[in-house]
Design a protein around this motif. Structure first.
Motif, mmCIF file in Angstrom:
data_model
loop_
_atom_site.group_PDB
_atom_site.id
_atom_site.type_symbol
_atom_site.label_atom_id
_atom_site.label_comp_id
_atom_site.label_asym_id
_atom_site.label_seq_id
_atom_site.Cartn_x
_atom_site.Cartn_y
_atom_site.Cartn_z
ATOM 1 N N GLU A 77 -8.679 -16.141 -2.327
ATOM 2 C CA GLU A 77 -9.762 -17.042 -1.936
ATOM 3 C C GLU A 77 -9.278 -18.418 -1.494
ATOM 4 O O GLU A 77 -10.071 -19.212 -1.005
ATOM 5 C CB GLU A 77 -10.738 -17.195 -3.106
ATOM 6 N N ARG A 78 -8.010 -18.732 -1.670
ATOM 7 C CA ARG A 78 -7.489 -20.053 -1.317
ATOM 8 C C ARG A 78 -6.856 -19.989 0.069
ATOM 9 O O ARG A 78 -6.266 -18.992 0.458
ATOM 10 C CB ARG A 78 -6.425 -20.523 -2.327
ATOM 11 N N PHE A 79 -7.004 -21.087 0.807
ATOM 12 C CA PHE A 79 -6.373 -21.149 2.124
ATOM 13 C C PHE A 79 -5.871 -22.562 2.377
ATOM 14 O O PHE A 79 -6.252 -23.505 1.700
ATOM 15 C CB PHE A 79 -7.330 -20.699 3.237
ATOM 16 N N ALA A 80 -5.007 -22.673 3.362
ATOM 17 C CA ALA A 80 -4.426 -23.967 3.740
ATOM 18 C C ALA A 80 -4.683 -24.204 5.222
ATOM 19 O O ALA A 80 -4.628 -23.281 6.031
ATOM 20 C CB ALA A 80 -2.933 -23.984 3.463
ATOM 21 N N GLN A 81 -4.987 -25.454 5.535
ATOM 22 C CA GLN A 81 -5.125 -25.879 6.927
ATOM 23 C C GLN A 81 -3.991 -26.865 7.189
ATOM 24 O O GLN A 81 -3.880 -27.892 6.514
ATOM 25 C CB GLN A 81 -6.471 -26.552 7.153
ATOM 26 N N LEU A 82 -3.137 -26.539 8.150
ATOM 27 C CA LEU A 82 -1.944 -27.352 8.405
ATOM 28 C C LEU A 82 -1.922 -27.867 9.841
ATOM 29 O O LEU A 82 -2.146 -27.112 10.785
ATOM 30 C CB LEU A 82 -0.674 -26.516 8.206
ATOM 31 N N GLY A 83 -1.622 -29.138 9.971
ATOM 32 C CA GLY A 83 -1.316 -29.730 11.269
ATOM 33 C C GLY A 83 0.172 -30.028 11.267
ATOM 34 O O GLY A 83 0.669 -30.764 10.411
ATOM 35 N N ILE A 84 0.903 -29.448 12.181
ATOM 36 C CA ILE A 84 2.365 -29.569 12.180
ATOM 37 C C ILE A 84 2.827 -30.225 13.469
ATOM 38 O O ILE A 84 2.400 -29.854 14.561
ATOM 39 C CB ILE A 84 3.023 -28.185 12.043
ATOM 40 N N THR A 85 3.715 -31.218 13.324
ATOM 41 C CA THR A 85 4.389 -31.838 14.456
ATOM 42 C C THR A 85 5.884 -31.674 14.227
ATOM 43 O O THR A 85 6.382 -31.953 13.144
ATOM 44 C CB THR A 85 4.031 -33.335 14.577
ATOM 45 N N VAL A 86 6.590 -31.229 15.245
ATOM 46 C CA VAL A 86 8.018 -30.957 15.129
ATOM 47 C C VAL A 86 8.786 -32.057 15.857
ATOM 48 O O VAL A 86 8.468 -32.389 16.997
ATOM 49 C CB VAL A 86 8.361 -29.574 15.734
ATOM 50 N N GLY A 185 13.212 -32.452 12.317
ATOM 51 C CA GLY A 185 12.284 -32.654 11.215
ATOM 52 C C GLY A 185 10.954 -31.984 11.480
ATOM 53 O O GLY A 185 10.608 -31.695 12.626
ATOM 54 N N VAL A 186 10.235 -31.726 10.410
ATOM 55 C CA VAL A 186 8.886 -31.177 10.492
ATOM 56 C C VAL A 186 7.975 -32.162 9.791
ATOM 57 O O VAL A 186 8.201 -32.527 8.636
ATOM 58 C CB VAL A 186 8.814 -29.784 9.830
ATOM 59 N N LEU A 187 6.961 -32.601 10.502
ATOM 60 C CA LEU A 187 6.011 -33.567 9.968
ATOM 61 C C LEU A 187 4.648 -32.909 9.843
ATOM 62 O O LEU A 187 4.230 -32.177 10.736
ATOM 63 C CB LEU A 187 5.928 -34.772 10.901
ATOM 64 N N PHE A 188 3.969 -33.187 8.739
ATOM 65 C CA PHE A 188 2.628 -32.658 8.550
ATOM 66 C C PHE A 188 1.623 -33.725 8.944
ATOM 67 O O PHE A 188 1.575 -34.786 8.322
ATOM 68 C CB PHE A 188 2.413 -32.226 7.109
#
Length: 194
Positions: A77-86, A185-188
């Protein structure tokens, strides 16, 4: 006749004196000009002799579309919403990544779906996810991410036994860290867990 010859001698001697005076004046002026040039100059500092480093190139950023992923929590039932900038090493890497974007997004979705909300709510969990995403983004460009280092069992550590293999792998991984990977790098830009 003797008066005429005596009169000519002082004139010849006088022209030599004038010539010597002119030469002395020219030499004196040159010496004064050289002294003014060398003494009047600003002294050179050590900073002028050291080559100034070139300014660092601005990094290249590439934003990905926001992703929504179901997490591996019990019950699903859990989910994640991710905005990713590389953050990438250069524009060429960005162009290459754009051509592989569908497979990269799929790999990231699979990677995040293996995590639990408990793991992703901690800073170390987010940092580990960022490192893993960097490896997945670099994979289509020829970078093979190192295998994750498994920690030694806690029971063995309590008994005093040491396992040097995980430590050696960790050191080797840090030594080769991101040398070949164009992903710096990976930025959220967003990180929401519900």
């Amino acid at each position: 006749m003797s008066d005429a010859t005596t009169e000519e001698k002082p004139k010849k001697g006088g022209s030599k004196v004038v010539l010597i005076g002119v030469l002395a004046a020219v030499i004196g002026a040159a010496a004064a000009g050289g002294g003014w040039y060398f003494l009047g100059r600003k002294p050179a500092t050590a900073e002028e002799h050291v080559a100034k480093p070139e300014p660092a190139k601005a990094p290249t950023y590439m934003a990905m579309e926001t992703m929504v992923v179901n997490l591996a929590d019990p019950g699903g039932e859990r989910f994640a919403q991710l905005g990713i900038t590389v953050e990438l090493s250069d524009e060429k890497a960005a162009d290459k990544i754009k051509s592989f974007l569908p497979s990269i997004r799929s790999a990231i979705l699979l990677l995040v779906s293996q995590r639990t909300s408990e793991e992703l709510l901690t800073r170390p969990g987010k940092e580990k996810l960022a490192r893993d995403i960097a490896g997945e983004v670099g994979r289509p460009l020829g970078f093979i991410p190192p295998e994750p280092v498994k920690e030694a069992p806690r029971e063995a550590a309590k008994e005093g036994a040491t396992d040097e293999v995980p430590m050696k792998k960790a050191v080797a991984r840090e030594a080769a860290k991101d040398e070949a990977n164009p992903v710096r790098g990976v930025l959220f830009s967003s990180f929401i867990i519900q």
